[in-house]
Design a protein around this motif. Structure first.
Motif, mmCIF file in Angstrom:
data_model
loop_
_atom_site.group_PDB
_atom_site.id
_atom_site.type_symbol
_atom_site.label_atom_id
_atom_site.label_comp_id
_atom_site.label_asym_id
_atom_site.label_seq_id
_atom_site.Cartn_x
_atom_site.Cartn_y
_atom_site.Cartn_z
ATOM 1 N N GLN A 200 0.834 -1.188 0.000
ATOM 2 C CA GLN A 200 0.000 0.000 0.000
ATOM 3 C C GLN A 200 0.878 1.251 0.000
ATOM 4 N N THR A 201 0.228 2.413 -0.250
ATOM 5 C CA THR A 201 0.957 3.678 -0.169
ATOM 6 C C THR A 201 1.555 3.842 1.225
ATOM 7 N N LYS A 202 2.765 4.308 1.255
ATOM 8 C CA LYS A 202 3.475 4.461 2.520
ATOM 9 C C LYS A 202 3.546 5.931 2.902
ATOM 10 N N GLU A 203 3.073 6.248 4.102
ATOM 11 C CA GLU A 203 3.179 7.611 4.620
ATOM 12 C C GLU A 203 4.229 7.653 5.720
ATOM 13 N N VAL A 204 5.074 8.647 5.663
ATOM 14 C CA VAL A 204 6.184 8.788 6.597
ATOM 15 C C VAL A 204 6.079 10.127 7.325
ATOM 16 N N LYS A 205 6.247 10.097 8.636
ATOM 17 C CA LYS A 205 6.276 11.331 9.426
ATOM 18 C C LYS A 205 7.727 11.721 9.644
ATOM 19 N N LEU A 206 8.111 12.823 9.047
ATOM 20 C CA LEU A 206 9.473 13.331 9.159
ATOM 21 C C LEU A 206 9.500 14.393 10.257
ATOM 22 N N ASN A 207 10.113 14.070 11.384
ATOM 23 C CA ASN A 207 10.190 15.008 12.509
ATOM 24 C C ASN A 207 11.326 16.003 12.278
ATOM 25 N N CYS A 208 11.015 17.278 12.346
ATOM 26 C CA CYS A 208 11.971 18.318 11.952
ATOM 27 C C CYS A 208 12.074 19.417 13.010
ATOM 28 N N LEU A 209 13.193 20.107 12.977
ATOM 29 C CA LEU A 209 13.421 21.292 13.797
ATOM 30 C C LEU A 209 13.961 22.395 12.898
ATOM 31 N N MET A 210 13.264 23.522 12.857
ATOM 32 C CA MET A 210 13.712 24.679 12.070
ATOM 33 C C MET A 210 14.151 25.777 13.024
ATOM 34 N N ARG A 211 15.359 26.288 12.784
ATOM 35 C CA ARG A 211 15.884 27.380 13.594
ATOM 36 C C ARG A 211 16.391 28.498 12.687
ATOM 37 N N ALA A 212 16.489 29.698 13.256
ATOM 38 C CA ALA A 212 16.953 30.853 12.487
ATOM 39 C C ALA A 212 17.532 31.883 13.438
ATOM 40 N N ASN A 213 18.310 32.803 12.885
ATOM 41 C CA ASN A 213 18.917 33.869 13.687
ATOM 42 C C ASN A 213 18.017 35.084 13.829
ATOM 43 N N SER A 214 16.956 35.145 13.026
ATOM 44 C CA SER A 214 16.020 36.270 13.113
ATOM 45 C C SER A 214 14.662 35.806 12.614
ATOM 46 N N LEU A 215 13.618 36.530 12.988
ATOM 47 C CA LEU A 215 12.283 36.168 12.529
ATOM 48 C C LEU A 215 12.129 36.359 11.023
ATOM 49 N N SER A 216 12.751 37.390 10.473
ATOM 50 C CA SER A 216 12.655 37.590 9.028
ATOM 51 C C SER A 216 13.297 36.432 8.281
ATOM 52 N N GLU A 217 14.423 35.928 8.797
ATOM 53 C CA GLU A 217 15.069 34.758 8.195
ATOM 54 C C GLU A 217 14.187 33.524 8.358
ATOM 55 N N PHE A 218 13.604 33.376 9.533
ATOM 56 C CA PHE A 218 12.753 32.215 9.788
ATOM 57 C C PHE A 218 11.589 32.161 8.805
ATOM 58 N N TRP A 219 10.860 33.276 8.658
ATOM 59 C CA TRP A 219 9.686 33.256 7.794
ATOM 60 C C TRP A 219 10.072 33.102 6.329
ATOM 61 N N ARG A 220 11.201 33.631 5.952
ATOM 62 C CA ARG A 220 11.661 33.432 4.570
ATOM 63 C C ARG A 220 11.868 31.946 4.292
ATOM 64 N N ASN A 221 12.574 31.264 5.208
ATOM 65 C CA ASN A 221 12.851 29.846 5.012
ATOM 66 C C ASN A 221 11.606 28.991 5.207
ATOM 67 N N HIS A 222 10.771 29.391 6.159
ATOM 68 C CA HIS A 222 9.527 28.682 6.436
ATOM 69 C C HIS A 222 8.630 28.645 5.197
ATOM 70 N N ASP A 223 8.417 29.796 4.571
ATOM 71 C CA ASP A 223 7.540 29.863 3.406
ATOM 72 C C ASP A 223 8.181 29.218 2.184
ATOM 73 N N ALA A 224 9.503 29.350 2.047
ATOM 74 C CA ALA A 224 10.187 28.738 0.903
ATOM 75 C C ALA A 224 10.065 27.216 0.948
ATOM 76 N N LEU A 225 10.163 26.634 2.139
ATOM 77 C CA LEU A 225 10.042 25.178 2.256
ATOM 78 C C LEU A 225 8.650 24.722 1.843
ATOM 79 N N LEU A 226 7.620 25.419 2.307
ATOM 80 C CA LEU A 226 6.261 25.046 1.908
ATOM 81 C C LEU A 226 6.086 25.171 0.399
ATOM 82 N N PHE A 227 6.546 26.262 -0.174
ATOM 83 C CA PHE A 227 6.412 26.473 -1.619
ATOM 84 C C PHE A 227 7.131 25.365 -2.386
ATOM 85 N N ASP A 228 8.323 24.995 -1.939
ATOM 86 C CA ASP A 228 9.089 23.940 -2.617
ATOM 87 C C ASP A 228 8.428 22.571 -2.446
#
Length: 311
Positions: A200-228
């Motif tokens: 059957q189709t296999k679903e995997v839960k990938l546990n992740c931790l995202m960190r950043a040096n600033s909130l502007s950096e965090f949201w840039r990377n946060h949204d880029a990951l979703l878009f990608d």
């Protein structure tokens, strides 16, 4: 309290003595789920065949924690404003984030002692990535972990580390598809079609931790990951430690913890659907006697060693 939460551009504490709680933001940072994609399920083949030509995000329901300090009448006026029309603008100063356009779904709980109270609101975001213009991830944080790549881009470029337990989830076998089974009341056991075994189709839960040096950096990377993650077609998740790449697509996200103040810390899990998980072909690497790998003109190491029987 004052100045940490604005409703429709107005300070909610000054008007209603309502403020957002420090521990109430995590679901705002969670990614919305993907809408179901059409698929064909062939009994003799692993998984399903998914149409990923145009994946789109679904509406996202989130819970946010609040506190109020003052007479109940002010709290009642706050709820009345939220219900005067469907959509309202929410701005949370500590998140360093754009204003959210949300609608009220429900108020799941309320606890109060005298003039102090805590409550949560269930809100819906119907506009995921609305007005977003893509910016490639740009992490200034030294993420020591490397070797997990999405379409060739290391997750460390988003400031993401993959947490313990994720690789075991990837290695775990999926459930087997059930072939034709005949089970008669008049005889013991059952008759099962044993021509093939497909998973059957296999679903995997990938546990992740995202960190950043600033909130502007965090949201840039946060949204880029979703878009990608939701680009058309399958994603390729490469894991260097296993020497494998897995075609997959994003399904949903769950937020475990978000700390937007000081040490920016977002712990979350991504649910990925693997569209293929068996290695059907082998690659062979050629090397000289002194163990130097031979490259092709295209700078590839893998060389097709299949035998060709020609005339």
């Amino acid at each position: 309290m004052k100045g940490n939460f604005y409703l429709d551009g107005q300070d909610a504490y000054s008007l209603y003595r309502v403020s957002a709680r420090d521990d109430g933001y995590k679901e705002l940072a969670a990614y919305p789920p993907l809408k179901p994609v059409e698929s064909n399920d062939w009994a003799e083949e692993d998984g399903e065949e998914f149409d990923l030509s145009h994946p789109v995000l679904d509406s996202h329901e989130i819970s946010v924690r609040f506190a109020y300090h003052g007479e109940y009448a002010r709290f009642g006026a706050f709820i009345e404003q939220l219900s005067d029309r469907a959509y309202h603008y929410f701005s949370f100063t500590e998140m360093g984030r754009k204003t959210y356009r949300l609608r009220l779904v429900s108020q799941p709980d309320l606890s109060q002692i005298g003039t102090l109270g805590n409550f949560s609101l269930r809100l819906a975001d119907d506009f995921p990535l609305s007005g977003y213009s893509y910016l490639a991830p740009q992490s200034t944080l030294a993420v020591l972990q490397r070797g997990y790549k999405l379409d060739g881009r290391d997750l460390s470029e988003y400031g993401v580390s993959v947490l313990r337990g994720s690789e075991a989830e990837i290695a775990k076998s999926p459930a087997v598809k059930k072939n034709l089974l005949m089970n008669f009341n008049s005889q013991s056991g059952a008759i099962y079609d044993d021509e093939w075994v497909a998973f059957q189709t296999k679903e995997v839960k990938l546990n992740c931790l995202m960190r950043a040096n600033s909130l502007s950096e965090f949201w840039r990377n946060h949204d880029a990951l979703l878009f990608d993650l939701i680009r058309p077609g399958e994603r390729m998740l490469q894991i260097d430690s296993r020497g494998c790449s897995y075609p997959c697509y994003y399904k949903s996200c769950n937020a475990a913890h978000f700390e937007p103040d000081g040490k920016i810390w977002f712990e979350f899990s991504l649910v990925l659907a693997f569209t293929s998980f068996r290695v059907d072909e082998e690659e062979f690497l050629l090397a000289s006697e002194d163990a130097i790998l031979v490259r092709t003109e295209q700078e590839d190491f893998a060389i097709n060693m299949s035998i060709y029987y020609g005339n």
